[in-house]
Design a protein around this motif. Sequence first.
Motif: not given
Length: 236
Positions: A90-93, A104-108, A147-150
């Motif tokens: 997620i950090e990389a995205v 958001l799609k990439a993290c999912m 969760d906070l990132q989302f």
Amino acid sequence: MATSALRTAAPASPWEPASTRAQQREVKRNAVLQTAAQLFNERGFHATSLDDIAERLNVSKPTLYYYVESKDQILLECVRTALDLMHDGIEAVRAAGGSAIEQLKACMRIYTGVVTQDFGMCVIRIGEDPLPEPLKTELRRLKAGIDLQFRRLIADGVAEGSLAPCDPKMAAFMLAGALSWVGRWYRSDGHLSPEEIADQGIDLLLNGVLQRPVATRRKKAASAKVTKAPRKKGKA
């Protein structure tokens, strides 16, 4: 006879250099964790013993203690590994930038990919409940960060207009909850790959399953095409 002539070459050491031994230890430790995660997922945490893990690895139980302290520590490391994979992805995205909806799609996709791996499935199928404090609190802290990132991504999506107005906290819970459940039913021998599951899951979660009227779909498609009106030529 010269003293130097009496000297012979020193025998080669049968031990590997310290750096090599450290690498080998890390490889073996990872094998212990990977095997444990597989067994936890297959049998459950309480039904899996250190003897079971040692047997599958073809080593003695005392050998395991060279790499891990206890079964609790093994579970902690398995779950932490999965959460670290999610967090790093997620950090990389986020660092790569782009629109909120694409991030958001990439993290999912990253989230789905992790929960279809041994360590990720361990998070979903076993979780933190078997762990004593303060280990349980540590894992909750790691989960809270994801969760906070989302929530931030969803809030950014609402702000940019790519997501409908919603409560980011509730939306993050619903999205992560749905994606997490993949770790419950996913099978490596199934007919869908993790990538295909991620693509279909993202489409369902973000676009829904309701059939929209044709007129509504055409209206939305037309509004998505932003065109500039031609400029009228003025007089010379």
